[in-house]
Motif scaffolding. Sequence first.
Motif, mmCIF file in Angstrom:
data_model
loop_
_atom_site.group_PDB
_atom_site.id
_atom_site.type_symbol
_atom_site.label_atom_id
_atom_site.label_comp_id
_atom_site.label_asym_id
_atom_site.label_seq_id
_atom_site.Cartn_x
_atom_site.Cartn_y
_atom_site.Cartn_z
ATOM 1 N N VAL A 1 52.687 52.512 69.519
ATOM 2 C CA VAL A 1 52.967 53.265 70.740
ATOM 3 C C VAL A 1 52.697 52.360 71.925
ATOM 4 O O VAL A 1 51.615 51.755 72.032
ATOM 5 N N GLY A 2 53.674 52.271 72.820
ATOM 6 C CA GLY A 2 53.481 51.577 74.083
ATOM 7 C C GLY A 2 53.261 52.583 75.184
ATOM 8 O O GLY A 2 54.088 53.489 75.382
ATOM 9 N N LEU A 3 52.154 52.481 75.892
ATOM 10 C CA LEU A 3 51.790 53.435 76.942
ATOM 11 C C LEU A 3 51.774 52.722 78.278
ATOM 12 O O LEU A 3 50.967 51.815 78.493
ATOM 13 N N ASP A 4 52.695 53.121 79.157
ATOM 14 C CA ASP A 4 52.745 52.558 80.509
ATOM 15 C C ASP A 4 51.885 53.425 81.409
ATOM 16 O O ASP A 4 52.208 54.590 81.672
ATOM 17 N N LEU A 5 50.769 52.879 81.891
ATOM 18 C CA LEU A 5 49.801 53.639 82.683
ATOM 19 C C LEU A 5 50.270 53.789 84.122
ATOM 20 O O LEU A 5 51.013 52.957 84.655
ATOM 21 N N ALA A 6 49.830 54.862 84.754
ATOM 22 C CA ALA A 6 50.150 55.132 86.150
ATOM 23 C C ALA A 6 49.079 56.062 86.697
ATOM 24 O O ALA A 6 48.108 56.403 86.011
ATOM 25 N N LYS A 7 49.254 56.478 87.958
ATOM 26 C CA LYS A 7 48.298 57.416 88.552
ATOM 27 C C LYS A 7 48.492 58.823 88.011
ATOM 28 O O LYS A 7 47.531 59.499 87.644
ATOM 29 N N ASN A 8 49.737 59.276 87.953
ATOM 30 C CA ASN A 8 49.999 60.664 87.564
ATOM 31 C C ASN A 8 50.995 60.794 86.414
ATOM 32 O O ASN A 8 50.827 61.641 85.548
ATOM 33 N N LEU B 1 54.621 61.842 80.337
ATOM 34 C CA LEU B 1 53.435 62.684 80.283
ATOM 35 C C LEU B 1 52.766 62.723 81.645
ATOM 36 O O LEU B 1 52.671 61.697 82.330
ATOM 37 N N ARG B 2 52.327 63.919 82.035
ATOM 38 C CA ARG B 2 51.455 64.020 83.201
ATOM 39 C C ARG B 2 50.052 63.593 82.797
ATOM 40 O O ARG B 2 49.715 63.531 81.602
ATOM 41 N N ARG B 3 49.253 63.271 83.759
ATOM 42 C CA ARG B 3 47.911 62.747 83.471
ATOM 43 C C ARG B 3 47.094 63.715 82.616
ATOM 44 O O ARG B 3 46.386 63.305 81.699
ATOM 45 N N ALA B 4 47.207 65.008 82.877
ATOM 46 C CA ALA B 4 46.425 65.997 82.131
ATOM 47 C C ALA B 4 46.932 66.184 80.715
ATOM 48 O O ALA B 4 46.241 66.795 79.883
ATOM 49 N N GLN B 5 48.120 65.668 80.393
ATOM 50 C CA GLN B 5 48.697 65.862 79.070
ATOM 51 C C GLN B 5 48.431 64.697 78.120
ATOM 52 O O GLN B 5 48.754 64.799 76.926
ATOM 53 N N VAL B 6 47.873 63.604 78.606
ATOM 54 C CA VAL B 6 47.745 62.392 77.786
ATOM 55 C C VAL B 6 46.815 62.621 76.599
ATOM 56 O O VAL B 6 47.172 62.334 75.440
ATOM 57 N N ILE B 7 45.622 63.134 76.845
ATOM 58 C CA ILE B 7 44.659 63.334 75.768
ATOM 59 C C ILE B 7 45.186 64.335 74.751
ATOM 60 O O ILE B 7 45.069 64.135 73.529
ATOM 61 N N GLU B 8 45.787 65.416 75.226
ATOM 62 C CA GLU B 8 46.324 66.426 74.316
ATOM 63 C C GLU B 8 47.431 65.847 73.439
ATOM 64 O O GLU B 8 47.499 66.135 72.227
ATOM 65 N N PHE B 9 48.295 65.018 74.013
ATOM 66 C CA PHE B 9 49.386 64.434 73.233
ATOM 67 C C PHE B 9 48.863 63.496 72.154
ATOM 68 O O PHE B 9 49.273 63.578 70.990
#
Length: 342
Positions: free
Chosen positions: A7-14, A33-41
């Motif tokens: 998995v490649g994850l491109d980080l951002a603020k939101n 993904l929104r920031r609040a959805q990252v851990i859940e995903f």
Amino acid sequence: MSEIITVGLDLAKNVFQVHGADSKGNAVLRKKLRRAQVIEFFAKLPPSLVAMEACGGAHFWGRELSKLGHDIRLIPPAYVKPFVKRQKNDAADAEAICEAAQRPNMRFVPVKSEETQGASSVFRVRELLIRQRTQAINALRGHLTEYGWVVPQGATNARRLVALVADEDSGLPATAQASLRVLTVTLSQLDEQIEALDAEIGRRARESAVARRLMTIPGIGPLIATAIATLAPPPDMFRKGRDFAAWLGLTPRQHSTGGKQRLGATTKMGERSLRRLLIIGANSVIIKRHCHTSARPGTWLARMLERKPPMLVRVALANKMARIVWALMKSGEVYRAPAMAT
């Protein structure tokens, strides 16, 4: 989801971009993904290799996702850029990160712990305060020059600037004295805060076994030793001392072709704070070379000073100090001065 291996994850603020690939490298997932959805995903995702670019927030997300059972790989952004295709966008960045993580010879950055990041903050804050102190000193010098008072550069002459502002007979207008006193008060506060941080660094140097060993090297004091022990990666990441010096940016840049070797200026890669501190430490050895056996006539350093420019010798000595640092951190020994050749 079960086919996802990397998995490649491109980080951002939101808004984060996810790119998933199977064992053959084929794309099987593209998702925002929104920031609040990252851990859940990622909690629902089977344990996978998750790659991210090494940036300010990457270590936090690396720690959080590793708790979910994922294998975290942080890649320097410069190594990801060659894999970005024509257009620059979040989806292309995530795909490039995923593809770079699958390369067998890719280099990765270790995930820092909260303790390591917290320990490194004292050096960042100290650098910021020193820059602010320099700005205040330069502002005082500039304002006093307008009224005919010229003071040499350097923090050692700051007391003369403060004394001129406090002197009622200096000839400064009352309106100027009121505003310049704001700078002098700021300067004194910055000095106190920097002294408090220096005391904290000295305490850490006394408590760290690695820092105490590094302080046996000529030119390395509590500040440099503690900074290296805190900011430098583990010595096992480098095959030899030259690799550590290259990571610091103390080796020449190569632009060779057709069997012809062309070397330029230093690469200035890696941790610039450590590179600058090592060059300052090398400068202290050269200034006080009459006190160091390694700088006596006939030694490598003395011969270099006779035939090379001073700044080149400082960088060369910093390179040599970096190699010694890696050797001591790798072996766990203390510095032993080389025997003088007859």
